[in-house]
Design an enzyme around this catalytic site. Structure first.
Site, PDB file in Angstrom:
ATOM      1  CB  CYS A   1     -18.111  74.039 -22.490  1.00  0.00           C
ATOM      2  SG  CYS A   1     -17.263  75.501 -21.912  1.00  0.00           S
TER       3      CYS A   1
ATOM      4  NE  ARG B   1     -16.959  68.185 -23.710  1.00  0.00           N
ATOM      5  CZ  ARG B   1     -16.523  68.072 -24.960  1.00  0.00           C
ATOM      6  NH1 ARG B   1     -16.532  66.895 -25.534  1.00  0.00           N
ATOM      7  NH2 ARG B   1     -16.102  69.111 -25.629  1.00  0.00           N
TER       8      ARG B   1
ATOM      9  CD1 TRP C   1     -11.960  74.724 -19.622  1.00  0.00           C
ATOM     10  CD2 TRP C   1     -12.164  73.336 -17.906  1.00  0.00           C
ATOM     11  NE1 TRP C   1     -10.701  74.436 -19.170  1.00  0.00           N
ATOM     12  CE2 TRP C   1     -10.793  73.585 -18.127  1.00  0.00           C
ATOM     13  CE3 TRP C   1     -12.544  72.487 -16.858  1.00  0.00           C
ATOM     14  CZ2 TRP C   1      -9.802  73.010 -17.342  1.00  0.00           C
ATOM     15  CZ3 TRP C   1     -11.536  71.920 -16.091  1.00  0.00           C
ATOM     16  CH2 TRP C   1     -10.189  72.181 -16.331  1.00  0.00           C
TER      17      TRP C   1
ATOM     18  CG  ASN D   1     -16.799  74.194 -26.136  1.00  0.00           C
ATOM     19  OD1 ASN D   1     -15.975  74.655 -25.353  1.00  0.00           O
ATOM     20  ND2 ASN D   1     -16.571  73.123 -26.859  1.00  0.00           N
ATOM     21  N   GLY D   2     -15.945  77.424 -26.308  1.00  0.00           N
ATOM     22  CA  GLY D   2     -14.912  78.083 -27.115  1.00  0.00           C
ATOM     23  C   GLY D   2     -14.658  79.493 -26.645  1.00  0.00           C
TER      24      GLY D   2
ATOM     25  CD  GLU E   1       6.523  64.786 -20.790  1.00  0.00           C
ATOM     26  OE1 GLU E   1       7.046  64.871 -19.665  1.00  0.00           O
ATOM     27  OE2 GLU E   1       5.306  64.619 -20.954  1.00  0.00           O
TER      28      GLU E   1
ATOM     29  CE  LYS F   1       3.585  61.616 -19.868  1.00  0.00           C
ATOM     30  NZ  LYS F   1       3.888  62.964 -19.554  1.00  0.00           N
TER      31      LYS F   1
ATOM     32  CD  GLU G   1       3.552  60.244 -15.722  1.00  0.00           C
ATOM     33  OE1 GLU G   1       3.642  60.669 -16.897  1.00  0.00           O
ATOM     34  OE2 GLU G   1       2.818  60.761 -14.872  1.00  0.00           O
TER      35      GLU G   1
ATOM     36  CG  HIS H   1      30.710  63.340 -19.338  1.00  0.00           C
ATOM     37  ND1 HIS H   1      32.056  63.600 -19.262  1.00  0.00           N
ATOM     38  CD2 HIS H   1      30.240  64.103 -20.339  1.00  0.00           C
ATOM     39  CE1 HIS H   1      32.386  64.510 -20.168  1.00  0.00           C
ATOM     40  NE2 HIS H   1      31.289  64.826 -20.841  1.00  0.00           N
TER      41      HIS H   1
ATOM     42  CE  LYS I   1      -4.196  65.286 -15.388  1.00  0.00           C
ATOM     43  NZ  LYS I   1      -3.083  65.044 -16.331  1.00  0.00           N
TER      44      LYS I   1
HETATM   45  C1  AGP Z   1       2.946  64.125 -15.936  1.00  0.00           C
HETATM   46  O1  AGP Z   1       2.639  63.113 -16.823  1.00  0.00           O
HETATM   47  C2  AGP Z   1       2.702  63.838 -14.541  1.00  0.00           C
HETATM   48  N1  AGP Z   1       1.559  63.121 -14.231  1.00  0.00           N
HETATM   49  C3  AGP Z   1       3.269  64.771 -13.506  1.00  0.00           C
HETATM   50  O2  AGP Z   1       4.636  64.744 -13.656  1.00  0.00           O
HETATM   51  C4  AGP Z   1       2.780  66.237 -13.517  1.00  0.00           C
HETATM   52  O3  AGP Z   1       3.269  66.885 -14.655  1.00  0.00           O
HETATM   53  C5  AGP Z   1       3.262  66.925 -12.225  1.00  0.00           C
HETATM   54  O4  AGP Z   1       2.718  66.281 -11.118  1.00  0.00           O
HETATM   55  C6  AGP Z   1       2.928  68.397 -12.196  1.00  0.00           C
HETATM   56  O5  AGP Z   1       1.554  68.597 -12.246  1.00  0.00           O
HETATM   57  P1  AGP Z   1       0.950  70.028 -12.522  1.00  0.00           P
HETATM   58  O6  AGP Z   1       1.360  70.430 -13.901  1.00  0.00           O
HETATM   59  O7  AGP Z   1      -0.539  69.843 -12.417  1.00  0.00           O
HETATM   60  O8  AGP Z   1       1.489  70.960 -11.508  1.00  0.00           O
END
Ligand code: AGP
Length: 614
Positions: free
Chosen positions: A2, A27, A75, A101-102, A484, A488, A491, A507, A609
């Site tokens: 929020c 936000r 939110w 907020n919260g 992960e 990162k 990406e 392997h 996103k």
């Molecule tokens: C993560 O950094 C990504 N941008 C991407 O892998 C993301 O996690 C994936 O597209 C899944 O998205 P979601 O969690 O909104 O379903």
């Protein structure tokens, strides 16, 4: 998360409040509202959807040109994003208007008491109870500042509250506990905001408050007190950021800001999960205990980072609950004709709640009569709406395309799910579950301690700006962390990066190792000796072939020293919870390396996103 604005001064409050809300739009929010104090009455408007909806409504029904007001972008947490749940909320006599907020954790109990005293609730929110409580206090003859102090002492949870009293038009009062609030100090006017972006175009003089403090702003000044009424001092400072930096809290990227928000996000995701009887409670679980007891197999479906959170969940659920767990990429799931029954629980993990692959997968699962539980950060999004139950993470909006706080809060939700299943199925004793919950409660501080050493990681990233490739190694719960970390880097730094289970090296992947190749190694805590020792062997193998080993290992682990070219220490935590701290340096590493390479960290090329196409 929020956004909150408060204003008292000489200008028309409507403009200041609406502009402030616009500055806080970044936000993320799903409804907006405003309340002004006009000659002994509260005038308010609030609308679901974007700020434009509120502005349109105000254009049709103009508000008076008064100079005291509050505003809010919501939110949604308690109750869907509708007009009636939008803030501000008013008390029964419409004397008080309040934004929040919260999460007020004990709102159900407070609501029950108010309802039995005849108060009719006009919304599904936790916020509304605070508006009624403030009005109750004002009726005893105290002013809004004292009323706020008295109410806050009875609230549990994390909250910022900002209120106005129609009978006291020159005062705006706010309070904070574990939730952001900053005061803007002007000449003959003062401001309140969730952050300085709310008022930076009017003043760069700000005041920060401590926990559990109440602040009163008038035209003439600002006064601060504790919840117990003891006078206090806020810390004044000058804001030297421009507006765009202010929205990012002084950080260069939303991603970096979100990395640093993780202690708060983890804490928020843990809030309100333990009842007064000490038992775990997951409000929106909606699946009955019997449904859960009948579960004989769990399939976790997700994409990208959320998939890696699911991999960690498998270790936790199988260990604590003894239920077999499969983790499957959402995009693959329905094309392999998975075996689903009414006793299969499908867990869909999605930060956005809109990922098309995951959505199609849960639709397929439900057609096969399986129950679907989602873990999601976005209230009211499609995946939770189409699920039988949901655990909301409380990360607040994640704007950077690269998920960071989304991942950590998904991990928290996965641990909570695992512990809840263990409680319902009786596979762990209550004291064992309580012990893990206590360990989880320590995690925000542990994550913070990693962030406090960010400069160490940045220096490391700067040393590797010229690298063409980076590998990541992990074992057990550290394996998804390695994956992960590599994701990162791919990406946002556009580098070749691969994560491997350390045991798989020989392997095949070890053929990639050449002189100077940086390999980030997630070393498991020493509690699991075999696991730890096997990881050490893997590190020795790559080092013997010329790799530069960048090791993350728990404090006090001296056994790693001979094999680490660089050693970054992590706090001592149990192996299953280690991903919460181990992934943080990898996020910082990727963010800094991508920054050094001159990339747009928040909006990397070719990525969106929310991936709403299959
Ligand atoms: C993560 O950094 C990504 N941008 C991407 O892998 C993301 O996690 C994936 O597209 C899944 O998205 P979601 O969690 O909104 O379903």
């Amino acid at each position: 998360m929020c956004g909150i604005v408060g204003y008292v001064g000489a200008r028309p409050a409507e403009g200041v409040v609406i502009e402030g809300l616009r500055r806080l739009e970044y936000r993320g929010y799903d409804s907006a509202g405003i309340a002004l104090v006009d000659d002994g009455t509260i005038v308010s408007d609030k609308r679901a959807g974007k700020l434009a909806n509120l502005e349109k409504a105000i254009a049709e029904s103009p508000l008076p040109p008064v100079t005291t007001g509050i505003g809010h972008t919501r939110w949604a947490t308690h109750g869907p994003p509708t007009d009636r749940n939008a803030h501000p909320h008013v008390g029964r006599a419409r004397r008080v208007a309040l934004v929040h907020n919260g999460i007020i954790e004990n709102f159900a109990e407070l609501r029950g008491r108010l309802e039995s005293a005849g108060v009719e609730m006009a919304s599904d929110t936790d916020t509304e109870v605070a508006a009624h409580l403030l009005e109750e206090q004002l009726e005893t003859g105290v002013d809004l500042t004292v009323a706020m102090q008295n109410v806050c002492r009875g609230l549990n949870g994390a909250f910022t509250l900002v209120a106005v009293d129609s009978q006291d038009p020159d005062r705006v009062v706010a309070a904070r506990r574990n939730s952001p609030l900053v005061v803007g100090i002007g000449e003959g006017e003062n401001f309140l905001g969730s952050d300085v972006a709310a008022f930076i175009e009017h003043t760069r003089e700000a005041m920060e408050l401590d926990q559990d403090q109440v602040v009163t702003i008038t035209r003439e000044g600002v006064s601060v007190s504790g919840f117990d009424g003891t006078p206090a001092e806020g810390r004044r400072y000058h804001v030297d950021w421009d507006l765009s930096a202010a929205e990012k809290d002084g950080h260069d990227w939303f991603m970096r800001k979100e990395i640093f928000e993780q202690p708060r996000a983890v804490a928020d995701s843990l809030l309100g999960r333990r009842g007064t009887d000490g038992l775990l409670q997951l409000d929106e679980m909606r699946l009955s205990d019997q449904d859960l007891r009948d579960v004989d197999k769990i399939i976790i479906i997700a994409a990208g980072t959320s998939f890696y959170a699911g991999m960690v969940a498998k270790y936790a659920i199988e260990h604590w609950c003894r239920i077999p767990v499969e983790v499957e990429l959402a995009s693959e799931f329905r094309y392999r004709d998975p075996i689903l029954t009414s006793d299969t629980l499908v867990v869909a993990i999605s930060q956005s709640g809109e990922t098309a692959d995951t959505l199609q997968a849960i639709r397929h699962a439900r057609e096969q009569r399986s129950k679907v539980l989602s873990i999601c950060n976005t209230n009211g999004s499609t995946i939770p709406r189409e699920s039988d139950g949901v655990i909301y993470t409380h990360a607040g909006p994640e704007i950077g395309v690269a998920s960071t706080k989304g991942f950590l809060t998904q991990l928290v939700a996965c641990y909570l799910l695992a512990l809840y299943l263990a409680q319902v199925k009786g596979t762990r004793f209550g004291d064992e579950i309580a012990q893990v919950m206590d360990q989880l409660d320590q995690m925000p501080a542990h994550v913070q301690s990693v962030l406090d050493k960010s400069e160490e990681v940045y220096a490391l990233a700067r040393d590797h700006v010229g690298s063409r490739s980076v590998l990541f190694l992990g074992r057990h719960a550290g394996y998804p962390v390695a994956l992960e970390g590599a994701l990162k880097l791919k990406e946002i730094a556009y580098l070749h990066a691969e994560g491997f289970a350390a045991g798989e090296l020989k392997h095949g992947p070890i053929a990639l190792v050449e002189e100077g190749l940086p390999i980030l190694c997630v070393v498991p805590p020493r509690g699991r000796d075999q696991l730890h020792d096997k990881m050490l062997s893997g590190i020795q193998e790559v080092r013997a072939r010329g790799a530069c080993t960048l090791c993350l290992a728990e404090e006090g682990d001296t056994t790693i020293e001979p094999y680490a070219d660089v050693l970054f220490t992590l706090p001592q935590v149990p192996v299953l919870l280690q991903p919460l701290v181990a992934v943080v340096p990898l996020q910082l590493f990727a963010c800094e390396l991508a920054t050094q390479l001159g990339h747009d960290v928040d909006q990397p090329r070719n990525l969106a996103k929310s991936v709403t196409v299959e």
